[in-house]
Scaffold this motif. Sequence first.
Motif, PDB file in Angstrom:
ATOM      1  N   SER A 160      50.658   9.042  13.826  1.00  0.00           N
ATOM      2  CA  SER A 160      50.742   9.138  15.277  1.00  0.00           C
ATOM      3  C   SER A 160      51.400  10.458  15.707  1.00  0.00           C
ATOM      4  O   SER A 160      52.504  10.789  15.264  1.00  0.00           O
ATOM      5  N   GLY A 161      50.702  11.209  16.540  1.00  0.00           N
ATOM      6  CA  GLY A 161      51.234  12.469  17.072  1.00  0.00           C
ATOM      7  C   GLY A 161      51.173  13.621  16.066  1.00  0.00           C
ATOM      8  O   GLY A 161      51.523  14.745  16.403  1.00  0.00           O
ATOM      9  N   LYS A 162      50.704  13.343  14.843  1.00  0.00           N
ATOM     10  CA  LYS A 162      50.639  14.425  13.850  1.00  0.00           C
ATOM     11  C   LYS A 162      49.336  15.198  14.032  1.00  0.00           C
ATOM     12  O   LYS A 162      48.304  14.636  14.368  1.00  0.00           O
ATOM     13  N   ARG A 163      49.431  16.505  13.784  1.00  0.00           N
ATOM     14  CA  ARG A 163      48.258  17.373  13.943  1.00  0.00           C
ATOM     15  C   ARG A 163      47.602  17.519  12.576  1.00  0.00           C
ATOM     16  O   ARG A 163      48.234  17.981  11.620  1.00  0.00           O
ATOM     17  N   ILE A 164      46.334  17.144  12.509  1.00  0.00           N
ATOM     18  CA  ILE A 164      45.640  17.200  11.214  1.00  0.00           C
ATOM     19  C   ILE A 164      44.394  18.066  11.360  1.00  0.00           C
ATOM     20  O   ILE A 164      43.589  17.862  12.279  1.00  0.00           O
ATOM     21  N   CYS A 175      49.819  22.650  11.868  1.00  0.00           N
ATOM     22  CA  CYS A 175      49.344  21.312  11.477  1.00  0.00           C
ATOM     23  C   CYS A 175      50.242  20.690  10.418  1.00  0.00           C
ATOM     24  O   CYS A 175      50.837  21.395   9.600  1.00  0.00           O
ATOM     25  N   HIS A 176      50.287  19.354  10.431  1.00  0.00           N
ATOM     26  CA  HIS A 176      51.041  18.626   9.407  1.00  0.00           C
ATOM     27  C   HIS A 176      50.230  18.505   8.124  1.00  0.00           C
ATOM     28  O   HIS A 176      50.798  18.332   7.048  1.00  0.00           O
ATOM     29  N   ALA A 177      48.914  18.544   8.267  1.00  0.00           N
ATOM     30  CA  ALA A 177      48.064  18.381   7.074  1.00  0.00           C
ATOM     31  C   ALA A 177      46.737  19.089   7.260  1.00  0.00           C
ATOM     32  O   ALA A 177      46.239  19.227   8.387  1.00  0.00           O
ATOM     33  N   ILE A 178      46.200  19.543   6.128  1.00  0.00           N
ATOM     34  CA  ILE A 178      44.826  20.065   6.083  1.00  0.00           C
ATOM     35  C   ILE A 178      44.034  19.095   5.226  1.00  0.00           C
ATOM     36  O   ILE A 178      44.481  18.734   4.133  1.00  0.00           O
TER      37      ILE A 178
END
Length: 458
Positions: free
Chosen positions: A326-330, A398-401
Amino acid sequence: MTFEKHILCIGAGYVGGPTMAMIAHQCPQYRVTIVDINPDRIAQWNSDVLPIYEPGLDELVKATRNRNLFFSTNIEQGIRENEIIFVSVNTPTKTFGTGAGMAADLQYWEKTARQILEHSTSPKIVVEKSTLPVRTAQAMERILNTSQNHVRFDVLSNPEFLAEGTAINDLKNPDRVLIGSRETEEGLKARNTLVEIYANWVPREKILTTNIWSSELSKLVSNAFLAQRVSSINAISALCEKTEADISEVARAIGTDSRIGSRFLNASIGFGGSCFKKDILNLVYLCRYYGLEDVADYWEGVIKINGYQQERFVRNMLTAMFNTLSGKRICLFGFAFKANTGDTRESPAIYVARRLLEEQAEVVITDPKALDNARIDLADARGTVHFVDDPYEAARGCHAIAIMTEWALYGELDYARLYRQAEKPAFIFDGRNILDPRRCFELGFNVFSIGKRPLTHF
Ligand SMILES: NC(=O)C1=CN([C@@H]2O[C@H](COP(=O)(O)OP(=O)(O)OC[C@H]3O[C@@H](n4cnc5c(N)ncnc54)[C@H](O)[C@@H]3O)[C@@H](O)[C@H]2O)C=CC1
Ligand SMILES: O=C(O)[C@H]1O[C@H](OP(=O)(O)OP(=O)(O)OC[C@H]2O[C@@H](n3ccc(=O)[nH]c3=O)[C@H](O)[C@@H]2O)[C@H](O)[C@@H](O)[C@@H]1O
């Protein structure tokens, strides 16, 4: 100039366009016309920006267009003026009524058959290029033979085996060309006409001829076997993640057995594309229709594993990222269903993007060729989605790619720079196993590959 043969193709899509461009290129003595009901598509084929991206296609079309390759919306004229008619219209999965979600929707196909009947004034060879359920040719023949004007029609099956992204090479150097016909005198004569066309560039021993039903069925079986390999290796990737076996090592170990072979053993987020799922569903439907429930269940398993693999990928992301997205940029690297195409039909990235949005993540999508299609695919999705051309821009903050498509460019990016720009702790989920996990780990990323031990800093 007078041409030796006049060839028409109905349906200017991913198959009709490249296939006919290849015939026109290899056979300057033939005149080839492609028609479509979609005027925008025809206008694009006649422009500098073709409607599909396929390496090598632009050059082929430029060399032949308006010389012996023509794109038109005039279907009636096309039918009247050509003696060989390929039909390459779409045959999607039925979405309504009996067989919904399983059977092939043959409405475009039947409409075309009726149009051919209505506008033919001279004998025609009608070639099934679309992928169709076994025994469709019989329905085609029945429609065409209701003719009052005694026009002769011969129906052939000539399924296409090209893969997107490599279509031009597949067409130029095919493993085989398959032609199915009735084994009557007329059927064999029609078959020979088609053999002669391909023999302009395909060695004779690669042109296989069969009865018409074997040809129709072989196309469905070919896709089912290919998809089954992907599901098989993907099923084993789940076991590798539990046991510290490495899927790349397992694939290499089994693939060096010449009976198994090394191709099509890349574990992934699952297969996409417009055909694998549709054609297996069609096969499953046919089996059930003939009362072969066990056979149907066996093939259905290939599709089930594919769905499982996609969901497993999202679940792994969720678990790795502390059970909340939730709210994380992926950032999704790639949206096409495979590299070297802009096609996103049935792309696993659609599923992954939607699931991430359901988990209330913010999704950023980048792809060198598929962003326009991605926008359409996610037009009705709820949540925050961004479409960004430049991968560095897309991944910033981003938190993840998550790697969705194996575009070569994603293997060549500067991952040290991507790490510097990332929110920490930074994650990479490589859905295509194209990165060197250890190197990315050493740069600071927590790395999750398919079928490999995760490399984490915590
Ligand atoms: N996409 C692929 O890589 C492959 C597809 N196939 C099969 O080939 C067939 C066509 O597939 P695609 O080219 O991908 O589909 P597509 O959707 O790209 O193209 C089909 C074209 O047919 C046109 N069309 C539909 N009804 C028509 C009608 N009554 N008259 C004139 N045009 C009409 C549509 O407007 C569309 O442009 C399908 O049966 C598919 O299963 C087979 C091998 C490879
Ligand atoms: O009937 C069709 O439409 C075509 O379907 C496939 O071609 P295509 O879907 O274009 O592409 P593939 O290279 O077969 O890949 C299909 C999917 O499987 C995935 N895949 C493939 C191979 C692999 O090892 N691992 C894997 O995940 C790809 O990424 C892609 O999503 C077949 O390869 C063609 O022979 C066939 O003509």
